[in-house]
Write an enzyme that holds these catalytic residues in place. Structure first.
Site, PDB file in Angstrom:
ATOM      1  N   ILE A 106       7.983   5.945  -2.419  1.00 28.13           N
ATOM      2  CA  ILE A 106       6.849   6.235  -1.533  1.00 28.13           C
ATOM      3  C   ILE A 106       6.374   4.928  -0.883  1.00 28.13           C
ATOM      4  O   ILE A 106       5.903   4.911   0.253  1.00 28.13           O
ATOM      5  CB  ILE A 106       5.710   6.880  -2.363  1.00 28.13           C
ATOM      6  CG1 ILE A 106       6.170   8.252  -2.871  1.00 28.13           C
ATOM      7  CG2 ILE A 106       4.426   7.006  -1.555  1.00 28.13           C
ATOM      8  CD1 ILE A 106       5.341   8.824  -3.999  1.00 28.13           C
ATOM      9  N   GLY A 148      -1.148   7.263  -6.831  1.00 30.17           N
ATOM     10  CA  GLY A 148      -0.677   7.510  -8.193  1.00 30.17           C
ATOM     11  C   GLY A 148      -1.560   8.473  -8.976  1.00 30.17           C
ATOM     12  O   GLY A 148      -1.052   9.400  -9.614  1.00 30.17           O
ATOM     13  N   ARG A 187      -1.419  -0.608   3.796  1.00 30.82           N
ATOM     14  CA  ARG A 187      -1.777  -1.489   4.929  1.00 30.82           C
ATOM     15  C   ARG A 187      -3.243  -1.338   5.320  1.00 30.82           C
ATOM     16  O   ARG A 187      -3.919  -0.383   4.935  1.00 30.82           O
ATOM     17  CB  ARG A 187      -0.853  -1.237   6.114  1.00 30.82           C
ATOM     18  CG  ARG A 187      -0.950   0.130   6.726  1.00 30.82           C
ATOM     19  CD  ARG A 187       0.106   0.280   7.801  1.00 30.82           C
ATOM     20  NE  ARG A 187       0.225   1.671   8.197  1.00 30.82           N
ATOM     21  CZ  ARG A 187       0.249   2.084   9.443  1.00 30.82           C
ATOM     22  NH1 ARG A 187       0.178   1.223  10.438  1.00 30.82           N
ATOM     23  NH2 ARG A 187       0.346   3.370   9.720  1.00 30.82           N
ATOM     24  N   GLY A 238      -4.236   4.629  -5.485  1.00 29.47           N
ATOM     25  CA  GLY A 238      -4.817   5.704  -4.678  1.00 29.47           C
ATOM     26  C   GLY A 238      -3.927   6.936  -4.600  1.00 29.47           C
ATOM     27  O   GLY A 238      -4.420   8.070  -4.576  1.00 29.47           O
ATOM     28  N   ARG A 260       2.415  16.813   7.785  1.00 25.22           N
ATOM     29  CA  ARG A 260       1.569  16.636   8.988  1.00 25.22           C
ATOM     30  C   ARG A 260       2.044  17.536  10.116  1.00 25.22           C
ATOM     31  O   ARG A 260       1.242  18.165  10.815  1.00 25.22           O
ATOM     32  CB  ARG A 260       1.602  15.166   9.441  1.00 25.22           C
ATOM     33  CG  ARG A 260       0.768  14.264   8.562  1.00 25.22           C
ATOM     34  CD  ARG A 260       0.826  12.805   9.014  1.00 25.22           C
ATOM     35  NE  ARG A 260      -0.052  11.991   8.197  1.00 25.22           N
ATOM     36  CZ  ARG A 260       0.241  10.778   7.737  1.00 25.22           C
ATOM     37  NH1 ARG A 260       1.409  10.218   8.033  1.00 25.22           N
ATOM     38  NH2 ARG A 260      -0.622  10.112   7.012  1.00 25.22           N
ATOM     39  N   HIS A 294      10.416   6.685   8.474  1.00 26.67           N
ATOM     40  CA  HIS A 294       8.974   6.885   8.258  1.00 26.67           C
ATOM     41  C   HIS A 294       8.176   5.735   8.868  1.00 26.67           C
ATOM     42  O   HIS A 294       7.583   4.924   8.162  1.00 26.67           O
ATOM     43  CB  HIS A 294       8.689   7.027   6.757  1.00 26.67           C
ATOM     44  CG  HIS A 294       7.220   7.158   6.460  1.00 26.67           C
ATOM     45  ND1 HIS A 294       6.484   8.255   6.840  1.00 26.67           N
ATOM     46  CD2 HIS A 294       6.339   6.318   5.853  1.00 26.67           C
ATOM     47  CE1 HIS A 294       5.226   8.092   6.480  1.00 26.67           C
ATOM     48  NE2 HIS A 294       5.118   6.909   5.878  1.00 26.67           N
ATOM     49  N   ALA A 312       0.854   4.088 -10.943  1.00 23.26           N
ATOM     50  CA  ALA A 312       0.103   5.318 -11.233  1.00 23.26           C
ATOM     51  C   ALA A 312      -1.414   5.166 -11.138  1.00 23.26           C
ATOM     52  O   ALA A 312      -2.109   6.161 -10.951  1.00 23.26           O
ATOM     53  CB  ALA A 312       0.482   5.813 -12.633  1.00 23.26           C
ATOM     54  N   ASP A 369       5.370  13.313   6.606  1.00 19.22           N
ATOM     55  CA  ASP A 369       5.590  13.566   8.039  1.00 19.22           C
ATOM     56  C   ASP A 369       5.791  15.065   8.289  1.00 19.22           C
ATOM     57  O   ASP A 369       5.324  15.606   9.290  1.00 19.22           O
ATOM     58  CB  ASP A 369       6.804  12.773   8.539  1.00 19.22           C
ATOM     59  CG  ASP A 369       6.625  11.284   8.298  1.00 19.22           C
ATOM     60  OD1 ASP A 369       5.512  10.779   8.516  1.00 19.22           O
ATOM     61  OD2 ASP A 369       7.589  10.627   7.854  1.00 19.22           O
TER      62      ASP A 369
END
Ligand SMILES: NC(=O)c1ccc[n+]([C@@H]2O[C@H](COP(=O)([O-])OP(=O)(O)OC[C@H]3O[C@@H](n4cnc5c(N)ncnc54)[C@H](O)[C@@H]3O)[C@@H](O)[C@H]2O)c1
Ligand SMILES: O=C(O)C[C@H](O)C(=O)O
Length: 353
Positions: free
Chosen positions: A154, A51, A118, A49, A190, A214, A46, A187
């Site tokens: 997630i 959370g 990443r 970024g 977007r 994903h 939580a 997705d």
């Protein structure tokens, strides 16, 4: 009327009556609010970024009564901050290794966003060794302490760590495939945004299934089923498909080493959590795509449009009608997803040895 009475000589009695009226009104309001706001949602990771903005969005959702916020980092500070927001939602901050169990216990929904994002040049798969064990532990704790909870994962790489979670839950003794979801809503978000921009239509009006997984070419937007009907030639479709498939890379590059999508992901996760809660309440909601255990294709896990109910997945709508090009894309996705699933199973088998 009350003002007149208050002006009369009978003031103390009237005041008492007025206070009683006020108390009853407040009670009715509180009851109405608590009747509609009734879920405890845990966010694991939580303080991160995703959370934090996810917690903020859930705070403002009328269906959430209690937010359990867990991270390895301290959650007390931003938990206190959130707790001043004027909704009836209570905030329960937890941290450290022990805190995860407490956050999960009693939750109706557990959203897992714990783990590394990443950096430019890395694939989502690169995160597997770091994030696999984090997800495995969280899933194991859900299995023990909230076996009826709906779990949204997630953390990346979604294509493999959702399988890790399923295996961890099986090993822990409680796994229900109807309650475990890889969150692929970003997705879809977007796709709605990019198509909306192209067609000059509000994104809220766009409906398009995005199936598969994903990561890269496992993300398959089914343009032939876009509503309203997509206006554009094959070249145009190919370029928007590519942009949806590489949307994550676009953000990672723009953030230049400072993480991946967080705000758009929080928006997507909040939308997905809302759909799960509506299902739990037995309310209708438009189908949402998510990466779940599935016999729709040869891949053991696959994202397709789902309708949610009181026990998680109420209906898997399966693959939509597709044209030849989309069928080819699904075939490619299935092969890649079979490998991701095998990686998840292999990892958990090794852990058991
Ligand atoms: N599914 C998607 O569409 C999607 C979209 C964006 C990001 N992601 C993924 O979500 C994950 C989180 O991204 P972020 O930007 O929030 O990262 P972040 O680094 O900002 O936050 C991650 C948080 O997890 C916490 N954490 C790490 N290990 C933990 C553990 N064992 N227990 C509890 N908390 C722990 C960290 O302390 C940190 O606060 C990444 O893996 C990222 O790739 C997925
Ligand atoms: O691209 C990433 O690493 C994060 C996320 O999966 C995304 O699609 O934005």
């Amino acid at each position: 009327m009350f003002r007149n009475q208050l002006n009369s000589t009978n003031l103390p009695k009237c005041r008492l009556f007025w206070q009683l009226c006020q108390a009853t009104t407040n009670q009715i309001q509180t009851q109405t609010q608590t009747q509609t706001r009734q879920f405890r949602v845990a966010v694991i990771g939580a303080a991160g970024g995703i959370g934090q903005p996810l917690a903020l969005l859930l705070m403002t959702n009328k269906l959430v009564t209690e937010l359990a916020l867990h991270d390895l980092e301290a959650t007390k500070g931003f938990g206190k901050d959130l707790s001043h927001i004027s909704t009836v939602c209570k905030v329960k901050p937890y941290f450290g290794e022990d805190g995860m169990k407490k956050a999960i216990k009693g939750s109706h929904i557990v959203m897992i966003t714990a783990g590394m994002p990443r950096k430019p040049g890395q694939t989502r798969d690169f995160l597997f060794d770091t994030n696999g064990p984090i997800v495995a532990r969280a899933a194991c704790l859900v299995s023990h302490y909230a076996p009826k909870a709906l779990v949204g994962i997630i953390t990346n790489p979604v294509n493999a760590v959702v399988v890790v979670a399923a295996e961890a839950m099986k090993q822990a003794g409680s796994y229900d495939p109807k309650r475990l979801f890889g969150v692929t809503t970003l997705d879809v978000v977007r796709a709605e945004k990019f198509i909306g921009e192209h067609m000059d239509v509000h994104p809220y009006e766009i409906r398009i299934p995005v199936v598969g997984g994903h990561a890269g070419t496992t993300i398959v937007p089914i343009f032939s089923q876009c509503q309203p009907r997509f206006k554009g030639d094959k070249k145009c479709i190919a370029s928007i498909v590519k942009r949806i498939q590489t949307g994550g890379d676009e953000v990672v590059r723009a953030k230049a080493g400072k993480g991946s999508a967080t705000l758009s992901m929080a928006y997507a996760a909040a939308r997905f959590t809302n759909a799960l809660m509506r299902g739990l309440k037995g309310k209708s909601c438009a189908p949402e795509c998510a990466y779940v255990e599935s016999d729709v294709t040869d891949a053991p896990f696959f994202s397709t449009p789902l309708t949610f109910g009181r026990k998680g997945i109420k209906k898997n709508h399966g693959l939509p009608k597709m044209n030849e090009s989309e069928k080819k894309q699904v075939k490619v996705a299935v092969e890649a997803l079979k490998q991701s699933a095998a990686k998840g199973v292999e990892y958990m088998n090794k852990m058991r040895e």
